[in-house]
Design an enzyme around this catalytic site. Structure first.
Site, PDB file in Angstrom:
ATOM      1  N   LYS A   1      34.587  40.160  45.390  1.00  0.00           N
ATOM      2  CA  LYS A   1      33.377  39.809  44.542  1.00  0.00           C
ATOM      3  C   LYS A   1      32.268  40.015  45.491  1.00  0.00           C
ATOM      4  O   LYS A   1      32.422  39.721  46.678  1.00  0.00           O
ATOM      5  CB  LYS A   1      33.358  38.168  44.123  1.00  0.00           C
ATOM      6  CG  LYS A   1      32.180  37.722  43.244  1.00  0.00           C
ATOM      7  CD  LYS A   1      32.371  36.208  42.927  1.00  0.00           C
ATOM      8  CE  LYS A   1      30.819  35.874  42.085  1.00  0.00           C
ATOM      9  NZ  LYS A   1      31.081  34.512  41.689  1.00  0.00           N
TER      10      LYS A   1
ATOM     11  N   ASP B   1      30.902  35.154  33.865  1.00  0.00           N
ATOM     12  CA  ASP B   1      32.213  34.603  33.220  1.00  0.00           C
ATOM     13  C   ASP B   1      31.998  34.341  31.930  1.00  0.00           C
ATOM     14  O   ASP B   1      32.656  33.507  31.335  1.00  0.00           O
ATOM     15  CB  ASP B   1      32.616  33.333  33.848  1.00  0.00           C
ATOM     16  CG  ASP B   1      32.791  33.692  35.465  1.00  0.00           C
ATOM     17  OD1 ASP B   1      33.023  32.637  36.283  1.00  0.00           O
ATOM     18  OD2 ASP B   1      33.261  34.689  35.793  1.00  0.00           O
TER      19      ASP B   1
ATOM     20  N   ASP C   1      27.188  35.475  38.394  1.00  0.00           N
ATOM     21  CA  ASP C   1      28.542  35.731  37.957  1.00  0.00           C
ATOM     22  C   ASP C   1      28.629  34.737  36.471  1.00  0.00           C
ATOM     23  O   ASP C   1      28.624  33.618  36.671  1.00  0.00           O
ATOM     24  CB  ASP C   1      29.616  35.091  38.838  1.00  0.00           C
ATOM     25  CG  ASP C   1      31.137  35.498  38.253  1.00  0.00           C
ATOM     26  OD1 ASP C   1      31.848  34.791  38.927  1.00  0.00           O
ATOM     27  OD2 ASP C   1      31.295  36.187  37.149  1.00  0.00           O
TER      28      ASP C   1
ATOM     29  N   GLU D   1      41.183  39.311  45.355  1.00  0.00           N
ATOM     30  CA  GLU D   1      40.249  39.688  44.145  1.00  0.00           C
ATOM     31  C   GLU D   1      38.830  39.557  44.984  1.00  0.00           C
ATOM     32  O   GLU D   1      38.604  38.988  45.778  1.00  0.00           O
ATOM     33  CB  GLU D   1      40.298  38.137  43.380  1.00  0.00           C
ATOM     34  CG  GLU D   1      39.066  38.258  42.413  1.00  0.00           C
ATOM     35  CD  GLU D   1      38.925  36.925  41.316  1.00  0.00           C
ATOM     36  OE1 GLU D   1      40.203  36.469  41.246  1.00  0.00           O
ATOM     37  OE2 GLU D   1      38.146  36.899  40.812  1.00  0.00           O
TER      38      GLU D   1
ATOM     39  N   HIS E   1      44.600  26.822  40.442  1.00  0.00           N
ATOM     40  CA  HIS E   1      44.329  26.595  41.675  1.00  0.00           C
ATOM     41  C   HIS E   1      45.077  25.151  42.043  1.00  0.00           C
ATOM     42  O   HIS E   1      45.260  24.367  41.403  1.00  0.00           O
ATOM     43  CB  HIS E   1      42.861  26.194  41.914  1.00  0.00           C
ATOM     44  CG  HIS E   1      41.875  27.417  41.697  1.00  0.00           C
ATOM     45  ND1 HIS E   1      41.118  27.530  40.619  1.00  0.00           N
ATOM     46  CD2 HIS E   1      41.407  28.348  42.574  1.00  0.00           C
ATOM     47  CE1 HIS E   1      40.477  28.497  40.487  1.00  0.00           C
ATOM     48  NE2 HIS E   1      40.651  29.175  41.810  1.00  0.00           N
TER      49      HIS E   1
ATOM     50  N   MET F   1      50.668  32.869  37.299  1.00  0.00           N
ATOM     51  CA  MET F   1      49.743  33.020  38.523  1.00  0.00           C
ATOM     52  C   MET F   1      49.367  31.697  39.132  1.00  0.00           C
ATOM     53  O   MET F   1      48.885  30.648  38.349  1.00  0.00           O
ATOM     54  CB  MET F   1      48.706  33.931  38.051  1.00  0.00           C
ATOM     55  CG  MET F   1      47.654  34.397  39.444  1.00  0.00           C
ATOM     56  SD  MET F   1      46.359  32.988  39.620  1.00  0.00           S
ATOM     57  CE  MET F   1      45.149  33.860  38.515  1.00  0.00           C
TER      58      MET F   1
ATOM     59  N   ASP G   1      41.601  39.926  35.838  1.00  0.00           N
ATOM     60  CA  ASP G   1      40.551  38.889  35.280  1.00  0.00           C
ATOM     61  C   ASP G   1      39.655  39.454  34.584  1.00  0.00           C
ATOM     62  O   ASP G   1      38.637  40.254  34.745  1.00  0.00           O
ATOM     63  CB  ASP G   1      39.816  38.073  36.493  1.00  0.00           C
ATOM     64  CG  ASP G   1      40.588  37.149  37.140  1.00  0.00           C
ATOM     65  OD1 ASP G   1      39.958  36.389  38.255  1.00  0.00           O
ATOM     66  OD2 ASP G   1      41.865  37.031  36.723  1.00  0.00           O
TER      67      ASP G   1
ATOM     68  N   HIS H   1      32.649  40.581  38.288  1.00  0.00           N
ATOM     69  CA  HIS H   1      32.711  40.960  39.653  1.00  0.00           C
ATOM     70  C   HIS H   1      32.057  42.329  39.984  1.00  0.00           C
ATOM     71  O   HIS H   1      31.363  42.620  40.983  1.00  0.00           O
ATOM     72  CB  HIS H   1      33.711  40.400  40.748  1.00  0.00           C
ATOM     73  CG  HIS H   1      33.879  39.010  40.604  1.00  0.00           C
ATOM     74  ND1 HIS H   1      35.042  38.402  41.307  1.00  0.00           N
ATOM     75  CD2 HIS H   1      33.470  37.934  39.778  1.00  0.00           C
ATOM     76  CE1 HIS H   1      35.154  36.841  40.852  1.00  0.00           C
ATOM     77  NE2 HIS H   1      33.951  36.680  39.982  1.00  0.00           N
TER      78      HIS H   1
ATOM     79  N   GLU I   1      38.313  41.541  38.796  1.00  0.00           N
ATOM     80  CA  GLU I   1      37.576  40.886  38.031  1.00  0.00           C
ATOM     81  C   GLU I   1      36.195  41.748  37.333  1.00  0.00           C
ATOM     82  O   GLU I   1      35.489  42.125  37.980  1.00  0.00           O
ATOM     83  CB  GLU I   1      37.036  39.625  38.359  1.00  0.00           C
ATOM     84  CG  GLU I   1      36.355  38.763  37.237  1.00  0.00           C
ATOM     85  CD  GLU I   1      36.045  37.343  37.512  1.00  0.00           C
ATOM     86  OE1 GLU I   1      36.873  36.928  38.165  1.00  0.00           O
ATOM     87  OE2 GLU I   1      35.025  36.914  37.335  1.00  0.00           O
TER      88      GLU I   1
ATOM     89  N   ASP J   1      43.297  22.178  41.202  1.00  0.00           N
ATOM     90  CA  ASP J   1      43.015  22.031  39.814  1.00  0.00           C
ATOM     91  C   ASP J   1      44.098  21.049  39.268  1.00  0.00           C
ATOM     92  O   ASP J   1      43.876  20.285  38.077  1.00  0.00           O
ATOM     93  CB  ASP J   1      43.237  23.032  39.027  1.00  0.00           C
ATOM     94  CG  ASP J   1      42.233  24.314  39.347  1.00  0.00           C
ATOM     95  OD1 ASP J   1      41.111  23.934  39.604  1.00  0.00           O
ATOM     96  OD2 ASP J   1      42.603  25.433  39.219  1.00  0.00           O
TER      97      ASP J   1
ATOM     98  N   ASP K   1      39.366  34.870  32.905  1.00  0.00           N
ATOM     99  CA  ASP K   1      38.845  34.233  34.105  1.00  0.00           C
ATOM    100  C   ASP K   1      37.431  33.998  33.457  1.00  0.00           C
ATOM    101  O   ASP K   1      36.224  34.559  34.140  1.00  0.00           O
ATOM    102  CB  ASP K   1      38.750  34.782  35.368  1.00  0.00           C
ATOM    103  CG  ASP K   1      38.214  33.725  36.418  1.00  0.00           C
ATOM    104  OD1 ASP K   1      38.237  34.270  37.620  1.00  0.00           O
ATOM    105  OD2 ASP K   1      37.905  32.702  35.888  1.00  0.00           O
TER     106      ASP K   1
END
Ligand code: DIG
Ligand code: MN
Ligand code: MN
Length: 390
Positions: free
Chosen positions: A187, A261, A259, A185, A58, A92, A249, A224, A221, A61, A291
């Site tokens: 969710k 992950d 979630d 994406e 991102h 990405m 993802d 998700h 994902e 980040d 992810d």
């Protein structure tokens, strides 16, 4: 050596991680950080050590949200150098439209037009950053595009605002010649009570309404779709069949939970197997992005175990998929259940003659019902392969 027995990740596997995944410090709604912060450079070095191929990010980040242009350029220069030195690519890029409080009512769908415009500005700058790093896929996750109460706006108005924003970004992509493909994406919820475009299927219905639908695909994902109680493979396969699987993802998830992950393959080994088998059978050539993040109980060495485990499990399941495809008994069953139907009037394309033939055709339901469907045996053979007893 974490993978000394032959499940060594290599660049051709296209395994990638976000800065936010292996950089996750373990904070959750009920507990503080448990791991020290890692710089982006340290994350790249960790990914190189575990033999990952790519790193995603991102905007925030890497570049603090209010960094000056000079600070930004210096950060980007150092990051690019570290990627080159460690042989890590940036496949990405994405934008955080969910962390800063300004997005508390959403970003592209927010009621305040100033927030919507700021979200576009922030996304354009994130696209600039990703392009500078070589990214050709831009993921958009609308984590805050949703509601706790539908009193706040009509949901069709939210769809219109989202369409306007994505159309605008497609034009920016063309204007700057970045060559991005956008991957949307989905969710169903978290962090909002309900998130618009809750599943990959919602996006597959949304994309054709855009001005440049060819530029936009999906980034399903695993966690998700599973949060919504859906079969992840089915959504991925529909996206693939529509030519819209632009990114994926990978992680894992226990049913009926937030979630999580989780490390890829750590919760649902069989559904992970079907997913890997599908990606390999269709020769999916995109990144395999994990992810996910390590358990909160892990230290830095545990984070390396987590990242290694994601890639290792994928490679093990890849090998099992090849074994499944080559298994003689499985192939015989697949042949048996494929049905040949060559005595049935063709329904591939309509014709008046064909329709007359179909209407005139007599089906012997007793004979049809005698055909076996040995799925129990087929699934047990799958379990035997996955558990290593075959
Ligand atoms: C969460 O699943 C989202 C964000 O981490 C990011 O925007 C996207 C990229 O994979 N996934
Ligand atoms: Mn997730
Ligand atoms: Mn994701």
């Amino acid at each position: 050596m974490r993978n000394g027995d032959g499940y060594q990740p290599n660049p051709e596997h296209k395994f990638s991680f976000g800065l936010w995944t292996v950089g996750n410090r373990g904070r959750d709604p009920f507990g503080d950080f448990v791991r020290p912060p890692m710089t982006a450079i340290e994350i790249i070095q960790l990914l190189a050590e575990v033999r990952a191929w790519g790193v995603n990010l991102h905007d925030d980040d890497l570049v603090p949200i209010d960094a000056t242009a000079t600070e930004r350029d210096a950060i980007v220069k150092e990051f690019k150098k570290a990627c080159e030195q460690n042989g890590i690519v940036v496949p990405m890029a994405t934008v955080s439209l969910f962390f800063h409080p300004i997005f508390r009512d959403g970003a592209f769908t927010a009621n305040d037009p100033e927030v919507r415009a700021y979200a576009l500005q922030k996304t354009m700058r994130a696209m600039d950053l990703g392009a500078e790093l070589g990214a050709k896929i831009f993921v958009l996750w609308g984590g805050r595009e949703g509601v706790e109460t539908d009193a706040c706006r009509r949901p069709d108005e939210a769809v219109k605002r989202l369409r306007e924003a994505v159309n605008y970004l497609c034009e920016y992509n063309l204007d700057r010649g970045y060559g991005y493909r956008f991957a949307m994406e989905a969710k169903p919820n978290e962090p909002r009570g309900d998130i618009y475009m809750a599943t990959t299927g919602h996006y597959l219905g949304f994309i054709p309404t855009l001005d440049h639908p060819e530029m936009v695909g999906v980034n399903p994902e695993m966690a998700h779709e599973q949060m919504a109680g859906l079969n992840f493979l089915h959504g991925v396969a529909q996206a693939w069949e529509a030519g819209k699987l632009f990114h994926i993802d990978l992680n894992d998830q226990m049913p009926g939970r937030f979630d999580q992950d989780l490390r890829f393959g750590s919760a649902n080994l069989k559904s992970s197997f079907w997913l890997v088998k599908f990606l390999e059978d269709v020769a999916y050539d995109g990144p395999r992005h994990f992810d996910a993040h390590a358990y909160r109980t892990e230290d830095c060495e545990g984070v390396k175990d987590f990242a290694t485990g994601c890639m290792r499990t994928y490679l093990i399941l890849q090998e099992k998929a090849a074994q499944w495809n080559e298994d003689r008994e499985i192939r015989a069953i697949l042949e048996e259940i494929s049905g040949n139907g060559n005595h049935v009037p063709s329904t591939a394309a309509f014709s008046r003659t064909g329709a007359q033939q179909l209407l005139a055709h007599s089906f012997n339901k007793e004979v049809i019902l005698r055909k076996r469907l040995p799925y129990e045996r087929l699934d047990q053979l799958t379990v035997d392969i996955l558990t290593g007893v075959r």
